[in-house]
Scaffold this active site. Sequence first.
Site, PDB file in Angstrom:
ATOM      1  N   ASN A  44       0.682  -1.359  -0.033  1.00 55.13           N
ATOM      2  CA  ASN A  44       0.334   0.146   0.218  1.00 55.13           C
ATOM      3  C   ASN A  44       0.731   1.369  -0.035  1.00 55.13           C
ATOM      4  OD1 ASN A  44      -2.168  -1.668   0.038  1.00 55.13           O
ATOM      5  ND2 ASN A  44      -2.839  -1.261   1.991  1.00 55.13           N
ATOM      6  N   ASP A  78     -16.280  -3.604  -5.617  1.00 53.35           N
ATOM      7  CA  ASP A  78     -15.062  -4.146  -4.869  1.00 53.35           C
ATOM      8  C   ASP A  78     -15.665  -5.263  -3.874  1.00 53.35           C
ATOM      9  OD1 ASP A  78     -13.113  -4.281  -2.667  1.00 53.35           O
ATOM     10  OD2 ASP A  78     -12.251  -3.130  -4.404  1.00 53.35           O
TER      11      ASP A  78
HETATM   12  C1  UD1 Z   1      -6.545   1.681   1.608  1.00 54.48           C
HETATM   13  C2  UD1 Z   1      -5.741   0.384   1.671  1.00 54.48           C
HETATM   14  C3  UD1 Z   1      -6.380  -0.821   2.119  1.00 54.48           C
HETATM   15  C4  UD1 Z   1      -7.043  -0.260   3.350  1.00 54.48           C
HETATM   16  C5  UD1 Z   1      -7.755   0.949   3.485  1.00 54.48           C
HETATM   17  C6  UD1 Z   1      -8.031   1.642   4.979  1.00 54.48           C
HETATM   18  C7  UD1 Z   1      -4.521   0.653  -0.457  1.00 54.48           C
HETATM   19  C8  UD1 Z   1      -4.202   0.169  -1.778  1.00 54.48           C
HETATM   20  N1  UD1 Z   1      -5.432   0.259   0.200  1.00 54.48           N
HETATM   21  O1  UD1 Z   1      -7.498   1.731   0.805  1.00 54.48           O
HETATM   22  O2  UD1 Z   1      -5.683  -1.965   1.922  1.00 54.48           O
HETATM   23  O3  UD1 Z   1      -7.847  -1.573   3.764  1.00 54.48           O
HETATM   24  O4  UD1 Z   1      -6.844   1.909   3.110  1.00 54.48           O
HETATM   25  O5  UD1 Z   1      -6.908   1.430   5.766  1.00 54.48           O
HETATM   26  O6  UD1 Z   1      -3.655   1.544  -0.004  1.00 54.48           O
HETATM   27  N2  UD1 Z   1     -14.339   6.547   1.035  1.00 54.48           N
HETATM   28  C9  UD1 Z   1     -15.430   7.212   0.598  1.00 54.48           C
HETATM   29  N3  UD1 Z   1     -15.135   8.326  -0.198  1.00 54.48           N
HETATM   30  C10 UD1 Z   1     -13.956   8.430  -0.469  1.00 54.48           C
HETATM   31  C11 UD1 Z   1     -12.542   7.662  -0.248  1.00 54.48           C
HETATM   32  C12 UD1 Z   1     -13.069   6.659   0.851  1.00 54.48           C
HETATM   33  O7  UD1 Z   1     -16.551   7.058   1.087  1.00 54.48           O
HETATM   34  O8  UD1 Z   1     -13.488   9.361  -1.486  1.00 54.48           O
HETATM   35  C13 UD1 Z   1     -14.657   5.293   2.165  1.00 54.48           C
HETATM   36  C14 UD1 Z   1     -14.587   4.013   1.690  1.00 54.48           C
HETATM   37  O9  UD1 Z   1     -15.702   3.641   1.098  1.00 54.48           O
HETATM   38  C15 UD1 Z   1     -14.197   3.208   3.012  1.00 54.48           C
HETATM   39  C16 UD1 Z   1     -13.433   4.125   4.057  1.00 54.48           C
HETATM   40  O10 UD1 Z   1     -13.841   5.335   3.344  1.00 54.48           O
HETATM   41  O11 UD1 Z   1     -15.455   2.709   3.615  1.00 54.48           O
HETATM   42  C17 UD1 Z   1     -11.938   3.888   3.954  1.00 54.48           C
HETATM   43  O12 UD1 Z   1     -11.240   4.052   2.427  1.00 54.48           O
HETATM   44  P1  UD1 Z   1      -9.881   4.660   2.117  1.00 54.48           P
HETATM   45  O13 UD1 Z   1      -9.115   4.974   3.628  1.00 54.48           O
HETATM   46  O14 UD1 Z   1     -10.066   5.542   1.242  1.00 54.48           O
HETATM   47  O15 UD1 Z   1      -9.047   3.416   1.982  1.00 54.48           O
HETATM   48  P2  UD1 Z   1      -8.329   3.114   0.436  1.00 54.48           P
HETATM   49  O16 UD1 Z   1      -7.496   4.210   0.036  1.00 54.48           O
HETATM   50  O17 UD1 Z   1      -9.468   2.408  -0.662  1.00 54.48           O
END
Ligand code: UD1
Length: 437
Positions: free
Chosen positions: A23, A118
């Site tokens: 990550n 996903d």
């Molecule tokens: C990253 C990691 C993943 C990890 C996650 C949380 C990578 C490639 N993946 O995923 O392994 O499980 O962090 O630690 O680094 N959300 C929204 N809107 C947005 C962005 C996020 O609603 O614009 C929500 C998502 O649906 C989710 C939550 O926020 O429920 C966390 O997402 P996020 O922290 O962004 O995770 P990722 O970056 O996708």
Amino acid sequence: MDVFRMTGPSRLTGTVDIRGAKNSVLKLMAASLLAVGRTTITNVPAILDVRIMVELLVRLGCVVDYDAEAGVVSIDVPAAVGIQADYELVRAMRASISVLGPLTARMKSAHVALPGGDAIGSRGLDMHQAGLEALGATVHLDHGYFVADAPEGLRGTDIALEFPSVGATENLVMAATLARGTTTISNAAKEPEIVDICTMLVEMGARIDGIGTADITVTGIDELHPVRHRTVGDRIVAGTYAFGAALSGGDVTVRGVGLDLMPNIANKLTASGASVDDLGEVELGDGTVGRGFRVIGPERPRSIRVATMPFPGFPTDLQPFVIALNSVSDGVGLLSENLFEARWRFVQEIARLGAKVRVDGNHALISGVEALSGAEVEASDIRAGAGLVMAGLRASGVTEVSGIDHIERGYENFVTNLRSLGANIERVAKRDILSFE
Ligand code: UD1
């Protein structure tokens, strides 16, 4: 179709070296797009996702040299890079969206396919979009592509994230490094991988304050320069082996990741009856020096209660291992999932091994059983797959895990490492009934 076939029960004992974090490295590779010239990233794990990111960068016009064995990726970034991340790649690997910020900042335009559904929840992009719009880009959806345009370049602004999203924080920090003026991001994510990315950006010349805190300030500059950077160790892979030791009554020394990156993990392992020792600085098999720790599992673990939270809370990516450990523990354990709403496909699979898990909303109640029994199960995502393998260690008889391409997206040398730790596991070919050639 290959599967992992294992015969249990077995205990994990020995030493395992962990390389850089998936990550982090994927985002470090995306960040290289911010500077013209050759950026070199070291301590790169040999995993499928790195190959997908290499392909994406090549399609954007970079010349990429990837030595999987040495763990080194060198990326030559031309003055003009492409601006489109194809659906084929984004669908294969959601982290492809991390090119959005760098491309919008440097090329003033980015067309990145929407990732779509996903296996672990809907995972919106609204915070990525709102942040880029606040930085002055126009963003719209066009034929399944997220299109961001900033013909005049981005300009600094104040962004308050609704939730400390890892992906949004990264994209917005990267975008802000080349914006005119100062950007503040409040409620930013604090994960060690974010610290690693910000550290590389600073090495590239970026001006960033508040790294590792919820309030990040980025002062934009005109251009960044390429660097050589070592990827931070993978705390999730380290945690995987640590839980493997705890639930199998094993004794594993993990090198390449320190307990400093794993707050709220060691205490849960200890609560399960394992002993966890910080080994401080240790020499790894390749002669480099990193931190390490040792986990000795109890004969039978005690049930634990865990709620997943953004860093420094307990990571959602280790959730399957908590369920696996509780499945064979003495007592009733609880896992509350606070980040992703649909992370329960794993529960249906571990139930095939005889685990007793009841899901209610975002909570899973796990009644420990004395022993699991081997069965055929399927990995639905990277961590669920590794979680099934760890559960299989404690199952008597043969467990076969299919869907192993998911596991290989994030774990290098998984079978080799587990075999060297004493597990009776191999990768075997299996005919897929759906393929009728
Ligand atoms: C990253 C990691 C993943 C990890 C996650 C949380 C990578 C490639 N993946 O995923 O392994 O499980 O962090 O630690 O680094 N959300 C929204 N809107 C947005 C962005 C996020 O609603 O614009 C929500 C998502 O649906 C989710 C939550 O926020 O429920 C966390 O997402 P996020 O922290 O962004 O995770 P990722 O970056 O996708």
